[in-house]
Design an enzyme around this catalytic site. Sequence first.
Site, mmCIF file in Angstrom:
data_model
loop_
_atom_site.group_PDB
_atom_site.id
_atom_site.type_symbol
_atom_site.label_atom_id
_atom_site.label_comp_id
_atom_site.label_asym_id
_atom_site.label_seq_id
_atom_site.Cartn_x
_atom_site.Cartn_y
_atom_site.Cartn_z
ATOM 1 N N TYR A 33 43.658 -11.068 14.247
ATOM 2 C CA TYR A 33 43.446 -10.621 15.618
ATOM 3 C C TYR A 33 42.065 -11.017 16.109
ATOM 4 O O TYR A 33 41.204 -11.430 15.324
ATOM 5 C CB TYR A 33 43.652 -9.105 15.747
ATOM 6 C CG TYR A 33 42.499 -8.249 15.229
ATOM 7 C CD1 TYR A 33 42.249 -8.113 13.863
ATOM 8 C CD2 TYR A 33 41.660 -7.575 16.113
ATOM 9 C CE1 TYR A 33 41.199 -7.321 13.402
ATOM 10 C CE2 TYR A 33 40.613 -6.772 15.665
ATOM 11 C CZ TYR A 33 40.388 -6.658 14.311
ATOM 12 O OH TYR A 33 39.354 -5.884 13.867
ATOM 13 N N LYS A 148 39.489 -12.197 9.911
ATOM 14 C CA LYS A 148 39.715 -11.070 10.829
ATOM 15 C C LYS A 148 41.191 -10.692 10.799
ATOM 16 O O LYS A 148 41.952 -10.934 11.752
ATOM 17 C CB LYS A 148 39.244 -11.408 12.248
ATOM 18 C CG LYS A 148 39.033 -10.156 13.101
ATOM 19 C CD LYS A 148 38.206 -10.444 14.331
ATOM 20 C CE LYS A 148 38.087 -9.260 15.263
ATOM 21 N NZ LYS A 148 37.391 -8.104 14.707
ATOM 22 N N GLU A 180 28.695 -3.589 6.599
ATOM 23 C CA GLU A 180 28.763 -3.622 8.065
ATOM 24 C C GLU A 180 29.392 -2.326 8.545
ATOM 25 O O GLU A 180 29.715 -1.444 7.747
ATOM 26 C CB GLU A 180 29.569 -4.827 8.540
ATOM 27 C CG GLU A 180 30.997 -4.844 8.026
ATOM 28 C CD GLU A 180 31.757 -6.130 8.351
ATOM 29 O OE1 GLU A 180 31.516 -6.746 9.387
ATOM 30 O OE2 GLU A 180 32.630 -6.491 7.531
ATOM 31 N N LEU A 205 32.639 -9.583 8.147
ATOM 32 C CA LEU A 205 33.172 -10.428 9.215
ATOM 33 C C LEU A 205 31.989 -11.110 9.903
ATOM 34 O O LEU A 205 31.000 -10.448 10.220
ATOM 35 C CB LEU A 205 33.915 -9.556 10.235
ATOM 36 C CG LEU A 205 34.591 -10.359 11.343
ATOM 37 C CD1 LEU A 205 35.901 -10.956 10.838
ATOM 38 C CD2 LEU A 205 34.833 -9.509 12.573
#
Length: 285
Positions: A33, A148, A180, A205
Amino acid sequence: LEKIAYVNGSYVPLSEAKVSVLDRGFLFADGIYEVAAVLDGKLIDNASHLARLERSVGEIRLELPETTARIQEIQQELVTRNQLVNGMVYLEVTRGADTGRDFAFPKGVKPTLVMFTAEKDIVGAPSARTGINVITVPDIRWERRDIKSVALLAQVLAKQAAAEAGAGEAWMIQDGKVTEGGSSSAFILTQDDVIVTRQNGSEILPGCTRKAVVALAEERQLRVEERAFSIEEALAAKEAFITSATVFVQGVVAIDGRKVGNGKPGPLTDRLREIYVEFAKATAV
Ligand code: PDD
């Protein structure tokens, strides 16, 4: 006015936008996505999101059913049809719906491509002014976080824990260092004015907003170090912040109930936020 979604070539009312129960996105999280922000009716940093989309699908050997140029046209068409001023466009591509539930890739199955929009006042959000609290959670994700993928259960649990604690984000910890946020990149500003954010790699990511903010900071001769940092270092820092397509740059004012800096978004955070918004508007499509 009901919002319109895009499903495999058709524009349909959101409530009628459906995919098969056999869709591999649903069965296996076999999909990718992207989320691109919309400001004043235009897509922000979309080339960067489409480049990451191409990379992500390549890493799982999934072929996009449309060119990225066409995907951008569809994103823009949805923004227009939904009269979207500020918010985001979500897009997802999966390995499609086969006739059963075989784990291995199906043959001759067309990927599923869906998109929809959501409204959000990113620039005017109250948390942009106040900053957010974060909590820490163990990073229990798989080892390819650079992709992702729609497999977001670890982030769902992390962000639910944050919500229950009255926090706006969860920072995930691995080997004593922050990887993250549940849906954002993590930054600190050290006491000697170095902007620190974890280096890209399979542990995180590669954030599009992160990339832009690092470049914008370096263009202004601000010092940036791409390396991992610990919560102790974050608590001793001058400032902390997160970046993502859906918040841009947002101050982190407490971690696990302990204040960062003076407990307010810091001046560099505010400045980077302004610089990012300016960049976003100037490069919007
Ligand atoms: N999330 N890290 C993770 C794990 C993310 O899910 C995201 C984005 C980011 C920031 O990337 P970018 O700056 O390209 O948005 C970092 C999106 C917004 C989401 O899942 O809603």
